[in-house]
Design a protein around this motif. Structure first.
Motif, PDB file in Angstrom:
ATOM      1  N   LYS A 215       5.477   6.628   2.969  1.00  0.00           N
ATOM      2  CA  LYS A 215       5.590   5.168   2.908  1.00  0.00           C
ATOM      3  C   LYS A 215       4.837   4.593   1.710  1.00  0.00           C
ATOM      4  O   LYS A 215       4.982   3.404   1.402  1.00  0.00           O
ATOM      5  N   LEU A 216       3.997   5.408   1.079  1.00  0.00           N
ATOM      6  CA  LEU A 216       3.212   4.924  -0.063  1.00  0.00           C
ATOM      7  C   LEU A 216       4.107   4.647  -1.253  1.00  0.00           C
ATOM      8  O   LEU A 216       5.063   5.372  -1.496  1.00  0.00           O
ATOM      9  N   LYS A 217       3.731   3.616  -2.024  1.00  0.00           N
ATOM     10  CA  LYS A 217       4.510   3.329  -3.238  1.00  0.00           C
ATOM     11  C   LYS A 217       4.065   4.250  -4.351  1.00  0.00           C
ATOM     12  O   LYS A 217       2.938   4.671  -4.416  1.00  0.00           O
TER      13      LYS A 217
ATOM     14  N   ALA B  40      -5.137   3.765   3.486  1.00  0.00           N
ATOM     15  CA  ALA B  40      -6.283   3.576   2.580  1.00  0.00           C
ATOM     16  C   ALA B  40      -6.919   4.908   2.165  1.00  0.00           C
ATOM     17  O   ALA B  40      -7.540   4.994   1.096  1.00  0.00           O
ATOM     18  N   ASP B  41      -6.767   5.931   2.988  1.00  0.00           N
ATOM     19  CA  ASP B  41      -7.366   7.227   2.663  1.00  0.00           C
ATOM     20  C   ASP B  41      -6.638   7.934   1.518  1.00  0.00           C
ATOM     21  O   ASP B  41      -7.159   8.873   0.930  1.00  0.00           O
ATOM     22  N   PHE B  42      -5.419   7.508   1.249  1.00  0.00           N
ATOM     23  CA  PHE B  42      -4.642   8.128   0.171  1.00  0.00           C
ATOM     24  C   PHE B  42      -4.889   7.449  -1.177  1.00  0.00           C
ATOM     25  O   PHE B  42      -4.640   8.029  -2.229  1.00  0.00           O
ATOM     26  N   LEU B  43      -5.351   6.209  -1.138  1.00  0.00           N
ATOM     27  CA  LEU B  43      -5.413   5.411  -2.363  1.00  0.00           C
ATOM     28  C   LEU B  43      -6.391   5.959  -3.415  1.00  0.00           C
ATOM     29  O   LEU B  43      -6.067   5.928  -4.610  1.00  0.00           O
ATOM     30  N   PRO B  44      -7.573   6.472  -3.017  1.00  0.00           N
ATOM     31  CA  PRO B  44      -8.463   7.030  -4.049  1.00  0.00           C
ATOM     32  C   PRO B  44      -7.825   8.198  -4.809  1.00  0.00           C
ATOM     33  O   PRO B  44      -8.077   8.370  -6.009  1.00  0.00           O
ATOM     34  N   MET B  45      -6.984   8.957  -4.141  1.00  0.00           N
ATOM     35  CA  MET B  45      -6.306  10.064  -4.833  1.00  0.00           C
ATOM     36  C   MET B  45      -5.266   9.512  -5.808  1.00  0.00           C
ATOM     37  O   MET B  45      -5.138   9.979  -6.932  1.00  0.00           O
ATOM     38  N   ARG B  46      -4.529   8.508  -5.372  1.00  0.00           N
ATOM     39  CA  ARG B  46      -3.518   7.900  -6.257  1.00  0.00           C
ATOM     40  C   ARG B  46      -4.206   7.243  -7.465  1.00  0.00           C
ATOM     41  O   ARG B  46      -3.682   7.287  -8.576  1.00  0.00           O
TER      42      ARG B  46
END
Lengths: 103, 196
Positions: free
Chosen positions: A101-103, B134-140
């Motif tokens: 679901k992430l962009k 939110a746990d994925f955002l630092p990796m992105r």
């Protein structure tokens, strides 16, 4: 690949397929909600709890308790495999569902 | 090994192969015993996932994948897997990087792109019910692609399976982790479930 694994461990085996389904769902619930629903058989419930939350605490006496309740080695093998598979697969699937679901 | 069937229950051709593996390695590796026993039930299907996760990654080096595997095993307090995979990470990346995941990695000199992955893996391993977007955002934010994140989740998945099996079945510790590590770095994991 992962679906084939799930189908295999919940498919043909020596132990009751319904019991394996219960074990899978119990461990999956713990991964998804942090909580678990008890399985009817008490020795198995306690063993699967340990397997799910802190497998390093499993001792010989956990296996002895299962054998005393009449579980064969093949049944213990299968139920352990099912619980461990649920722990790994459910973590992956939960992560993947958010990632997609992430962009 | 807590179950007799995992010591003596294999088919004849598997027993022959296990005999030679034991001669070569000095012990019978638990994963081979478990993945080979009644392999249609588990090993035949888990082995491709294991090999895909640990040797099929396109965005991480073998050493980085072994580092992540060591870290997940350490979080699960699985001594057997931690030892073997730490040795592989050490041989691939050097002692300083490999040792960093056994202690407080936040204080280590690991790159930020590795640290953000370790934070994510720690939560996915120990508090999976709390994992959120939110746990994925630092990796992105570190330019780690979605495909690369999926690869580290495969590592977490396969280790959360095998760590539990190692501790539940009580795998015999490897007497020579460097020998095991050299073998696995050279040959990979594709042959962990013996046919027969």
């Amino acid at each position: 690949m992962i679906q084939a694994l799930k189908q295999a461990v919940l498919g043909k085996g020596h132990s009751d397929p319904e019991l394996r389904q219960q074990v899978y769902e119990k461990v999956s619930d713990q991964v998804l909600t942090g909580d678990t629903t008890p399985i009817i058989a008490p020795a198995l419930n306690s063993y699967i709890d340990k397997l799910s939350k802190h497998a390093y605490k499993i001792l010989d006496r956990d296996f002895e308790a299962l054998q005393a309740e009449g579980y064969s080695e093949d049944e213990i093998f299968e139920l352990t495999i099912v619980g461990a598979t649920a722990a790994g697969v459910t973590r992956f699937e939960k992560g993947l569902s958010i990632l997609q679901k992430l962009k | 090994m807590r179950l007799k069937i995992l010591k003596r229950g294999h088919r004849l051709l598997q027993k022959v192969q296990i005999f030679f593996i034991s001669k070569m390695m000095g012990y019978t590796p638990g994963p081979i015993a478990v993945l080979s026993y009644r392999r249609n039930f588990f090993g035949k299907h888990y082995n491709p996932w294991l090999d895909h996760a640990l040797r099929g990654a396109k965005h991480w080096s073998v050493g980085e994948i072994e580092l992540f595997g060591t870290f997940v095993s350490k979080q699960n307090q699985c001594q057997y897997c931690t030892n073997d995979h730490h040795t592989m990470a050490k041989m691939s990346l050097g002692k300083e990087m490999a040792d960093a995941v056994l202690d407080d990695f936040e204080q280590s000199t690991l790159e930020d792109r590795i640290k953000v992955v370790l934070r994510f893996l720690q939560k996915l391993t120990l508090q999976p019910h709390l994992i959120e977007e939110a746990d994925f955002l630092p990796m992105r934010a570190q330019d780690i692609s979605k495909e690369a994140i999926e690869e580290v989740m495969h590592v977490c998945g396969v280790f959360c399976v095998i760590n539990r099996l190692a501790d539940a079945f009580d795998f015999t510790m490897s007497p020579d982790t460097e020998k095991v590590a050299r073998f696995l770095l050279k040959n990979g994991y594709a042959m962990s479930s013996l046919k027969g």
